[in-house]
Design a protein around this motif. Structure first.
Motif, short mmCIF file in Angstrom:
data_model
loop_
_atom_site.label_atom_id
_atom_site.label_comp_id
_atom_site.label_asym_id
_atom_site.label_seq_id
_atom_site.Cartn_x
_atom_site.Cartn_y
_atom_site.Cartn_z
N ARG A 56 0.84 -1.20 0.00
CA ARG A 56 0.00 0.00 0.00
C ARG A 56 0.87 1.25 0.00
O ARG A 56 1.86 1.33 0.72
N MET A 57 0.48 2.22 -0.82
CA MET A 57 1.22 3.48 -0.87
C MET A 57 0.99 4.28 0.41
O MET A 57 -0.11 4.27 0.97
N GLY A 58 2.01 4.99 0.83
CA GLY A 58 1.86 5.86 1.98
C GLY A 58 2.95 6.91 2.00
O GLY A 58 3.99 6.76 1.35
N THR A 59 2.71 7.98 2.74
CA THR A 59 3.72 9.03 2.87
C THR A 59 3.56 9.72 4.21
O THR A 59 2.47 9.77 4.77
N THR A 60 4.66 10.24 4.72
CA THR A 60 4.58 11.13 5.87
C THR A 60 4.29 12.54 5.35
O THR A 60 4.37 12.79 4.15
N LEU A 61 3.97 13.44 6.26
CA LEU A 61 3.66 14.82 5.86
C LEU A 61 4.18 15.80 6.90
O LEU A 61 3.98 15.61 8.10
N VAL A 62 4.88 16.82 6.43
CA VAL A 62 5.10 18.02 7.25
C VAL A 62 4.73 19.22 6.38
O VAL A 62 4.97 19.23 5.18
N MET A 63 4.15 20.22 7.02
CA MET A 63 3.63 21.36 6.27
C MET A 63 3.75 22.61 7.13
O MET A 63 3.50 22.57 8.33
#
Length: 218
Positions: A56-63
């Motif tokens: 499964r595709m996934g990503t972390t996030l910072v914004m």
């Protein structure tokens, strides 16, 4: 991860074009909805392609959203945002969403929490699971001195690299005369030599605060 992260960026860019008025930052609920929209977009592709487990595709996030001297930082996963100022040096602004940190927040001693074999396993990310399992951290900050924000994946932050070497690699970049792009390239090259086991993505944002008229005159 590469496809998932691109989808997250595109979804959020599109979202904030209609949900961020120029005069003021969006409220927390608006930001949360945008992040959940990004999660849903990736999750839908996973479901459509019947991906399971590690497939499964996934990503972390910072914004970081910046409006004048006001900043919002948000994160999902173990990518981080740091702040760097001349007075306070380096400060980690986000908390990693991983098992070790979850245990610490439950009152477990850090040494015990990180002795677990799954200590660095993510407790949340964008894409693998539906919106019920995504709870972004969102903070408002006010900038009152020249500040640099460092948004980075764990390849740059692992092993206390930034904490140990911030004086050498970050302090010179707070100056307006310093070239951020060259400085970041040097930092990533150094991190690759030290931590070279992981992909590194990083962004530096330099915020300069103008003194107000009153302080100039006094």
């Amino acid at each position: 991860g590469e496809v998932a992260s691109a989808m997250a960026v595109e979804t959020l860019q599109r979202y904030f074009q209609t949900h961020w008025r120029e005069e003021e930052l969006p409220d927390k609920e608006t930001i949360r909805e945008g992040i959940l929209e990004a999660n849903q977009a990736i999750y839908d592709v996973n479901q459509k392609n019947a991906r399971s487990g590690s497939g499964r595709m996934g990503t972390t996030l910072v914004m970081a959203l910046v409006q004048d001297t006001n900043v919002i930082v948000a994160n999902v996963g173990d990518s981080r945002i740091y702040g760097y100022t001349r007075k306070r040096g380096l400060e980690q602004l986000t908390i990693d969403h991983e098992v070790g940190q979850r245990e610490i927040q439950r009152g477990v001693e850090p040494a015990i929490a990180y002795a677990r074999p799954d200590a660095y396993q993510l407790t949340q990310a964008l894409g693998p699971r539906n919106n019920n399992f995504v709870n972004p951290d969102i903070q408002y900050l006010e900038i009152n001195e020249d500040t640099m924000l460092i948004l980075c994946t764990d390849g740059l932050s692992d092993g206390g690299l930034l904490e140990t070497h911030s004086q050498t690699y970050l302090h010179p970049l707070i100056s307006s005369k310093a070239n951020l792009e060259q400085g970041l390239t040097k930092l990533i090259e150094f991190a690759n030599r030290q931590n070279g086991h992981d992909n590194i993505t990083a962004i530096l944002v330099r915020l300069k605060v103008r003194p107000n008229q009153k302080s100039i005159m006094s």
